[in-house]
Design a protein around this motif. Structure first.
Motif, mmCIF file in Angstrom:
data_model
loop_
_atom_site.group_PDB
_atom_site.id
_atom_site.type_symbol
_atom_site.label_atom_id
_atom_site.label_comp_id
_atom_site.label_asym_id
_atom_site.label_seq_id
_atom_site.Cartn_x
_atom_site.Cartn_y
_atom_site.Cartn_z
ATOM 1 N N SER A 1 0.826 -1.202 0.000
ATOM 2 C CA SER A 1 0.000 0.000 0.000
ATOM 3 C C SER A 1 0.857 1.247 0.000
ATOM 4 C CB SER A 1 -0.921 0.028 1.222
ATOM 5 O OG SER A 1 -1.602 1.257 1.305
ATOM 6 N N MET A 2 0.441 2.208 -0.791
ATOM 7 C CA MET A 2 1.098 3.499 -0.798
ATOM 8 C C MET A 2 0.942 4.192 0.552
ATOM 9 S SD MET A 2 0.642 6.160 -3.915
ATOM 10 C CE MET A 2 0.681 4.932 -5.177
ATOM 11 N N ALA B 1 5.233 9.932 5.240
ATOM 12 C CA ALA B 1 6.147 11.076 5.225
ATOM 13 C C ALA B 1 5.557 12.203 4.392
ATOM 14 C CB ALA B 1 7.500 10.651 4.659
ATOM 15 N N PRO B 2 5.758 13.454 4.784
ATOM 16 C CA PRO B 2 5.220 14.580 4.008
ATOM 17 C C PRO B 2 5.780 14.592 2.589
ATOM 18 C CG PRO B 2 5.990 15.303 6.160
ATOM 19 C CD PRO B 2 6.475 13.897 5.989
ATOM 20 N N THR B 3 4.935 14.938 1.647
ATOM 21 C CA THR B 3 5.381 15.050 0.270
ATOM 22 C C THR B 3 6.103 16.373 0.079
ATOM 23 O OG1 THR B 3 3.342 16.118 -0.473
ATOM 24 C CG2 THR B 3 3.390 13.702 -0.467
ATOM 25 N N ALA C 1 6.651 9.608 -7.645
ATOM 26 C CA ALA C 1 6.209 10.728 -8.481
ATOM 27 C C ALA C 1 5.257 11.638 -7.715
ATOM 28 C CB ALA C 1 5.539 10.194 -9.747
ATOM 29 N N LEU C 2 4.344 11.041 -6.939
ATOM 30 C CA LEU C 2 3.411 11.844 -6.151
ATOM 31 C C LEU C 2 4.130 12.575 -5.027
ATOM 32 C CD1 LEU C 2 0.418 9.333 -5.835
ATOM 33 C CD2 LEU C 2 0.537 11.351 -7.301
ATOM 34 N N THR C 3 5.084 11.901 -4.395
ATOM 35 C CA THR C 3 5.803 12.497 -3.272
ATOM 36 C C THR C 3 6.653 13.678 -3.715
ATOM 37 O OG1 THR C 3 5.862 10.371 -2.119
ATOM 38 C CG2 THR C 3 7.462 12.035 -1.433
ATOM 39 N N ASN C 4 7.242 13.577 -4.881
ATOM 40 C CA ASN C 4 8.178 14.603 -5.343
ATOM 41 C C ASN C 4 7.522 15.701 -6.177
ATOM 42 O OD1 ASN C 4 10.376 13.208 -4.168
ATOM 43 N ND2 ASN C 4 10.553 11.867 -5.953
#
Length: 349
Positions: free
Chosen positions: A6-7, A12-14, A258-261
């Protein structure tokens, strides 16, 4: 998700959250149970502004309609998470490739629900800022009413008692009322422009981030589908053994990265003005600087020195009129939600 990967295991904050910290949880999520959407939405919309000042009624209705929008989005987000879980449950009994891919697709769909939940919180920033304009409108209404009342009294006296000494007194009061109204109207004009720009900046920034992240998820979702072998087989033929477990996990990890960065500066979609639009925009800016237009954007700074004189109150310190509908709004919502829950119990019976 509940089966493999699971994502949501990583909290952690993006990069976007570090650059632009997330707002508090939306006011629509606090202490409520979902009743029948259409019933509560229609009542809320029809009752909006019913008891407030005339000047603020139209914006009050907009604020209530936006609350309906937010609660609908919240419900969609929750149901999308449930759909993601059910997709994984269904796929668990299928062939290995379908089972693995549906589980990972459930991860992505669940993430969409999470993003929609976050979008509601950022959308609430827009709604709260619009509410501040409504509160200023409500605070300006009394000065308008007072000026109109004095004007009517003067007109009535001039008709009935043209020589009445009260006319002079009322005319002096009218001058003071007009001065107060002039300050209030200027303040309303300034704050309306300031808050309008701020409110829709919140909304468009939230829309941009939400849409770009949805596009990222959609792209990686299509990569997952490539792992499913859809080659037709004849009866009795055996498909090749599935060996895409590591690939599916890698796709999910790439999507999470990709979503985090993601940050706004790296957004893929850019809004480029046409030559004509750019020319017209620049021309208007130049005309405004030459006095052909009225630029109110700097008036707040010039009037800021008059705080002690009482002629200027910053938007953040404006309390008058704020509670005229907020308390009523929460009470009304509690009644509507209670009615929705009662309807649900009747239907269940």
């Amino acid at each position: 998700m509940h089966r493999t990967y699971s994502m949501r295991q990583s909290r952690a904050p993006t990069a976007s959250q570090i650059q632009n910290p997330p707002p508090p949880s939306s006011s629509t999520k606090a202490n409520r149970l979902f009743g029948r959407g259409n019933l509560t939405h229609n009542f809320r919309k029809s009752a909006a502004g019913a008891f407030g000042p005339d000047l603020a009624k139209k914006l009050s209705q907009l604020v209530k309609m936006e609350k309906n929008v937010m609660r609908s989005m919240e419900l969609v987000g929750r149901e999308r998470m449930e759909v993601a879980q059910q997709l994984s449950i269904w796929g668990e009994g299928c062939d290995d490739d379908v089972s693995d891919v549906t589980d990972k697709l459930g991860v992505l769909i669940y993430e969409v629900g999470e993003l929609e939940d976050q979008f509601v919180d950022r959308y609430d920033q827009y709604r709260v800022t619009i509410k501040s304009i409504r509160n200023i409108e409500a605070s300006v209404q009394p000065s308008r009413d007072r000026k109109q009342k004095i004007t009517d009294q003067i007109a009535q006296l001039k008709y009935k008692e043209p020589n009445s000494p009260k006319i002079v007194v009322l005319e002096q009061e009218l001058v003071r009322a007009e001065a107060e109204s002039l300050v209030a109207e200027a303040q309303l004009s300034n704050i309306t422009r300031e808050k309008l720009k701020a409110a829709f900046t919140y909304q468009f920034d939230a829309l941009r981030e939400h849409s770009e992240k949805l596009a990222i998820i959609a792209g990686f979702g299509k990569h997952l589908l490539e792992l499913v072998d859809d080659t037709p087989v004849t009866p009795g033929e055996t498909r090749n053994a599935y060996d895409g477990y590591e690939a599916s996990k890698a796709i999910i990890q790439d999507c999470e990265d990709a979503l985090t960065n993601w940050v706004e500066q790296n957004a893929a979609v850019k809004s480029s003005l046409s030559t004509r639009a750019r020319t017209l925009s620049q021309r208007r800016h130049q005309n405004r600087g030459q006095g052909e237009g009225v630029d109110l954007s700097h008036q707040d700074q010039h009037m800021g020195g008059d705080r002690e004189s009482g002629l200027w109150i910053p938007a953040g310190e404006h309390q008058s009129g704020q509670a005229y509908e907020d308390d009523e709004e929460e009470l009304e919502d509690e009644k509507l939600d209670a009615r929705g829950r009662e309807d649900d119990r009747v239907e269940a019976a």
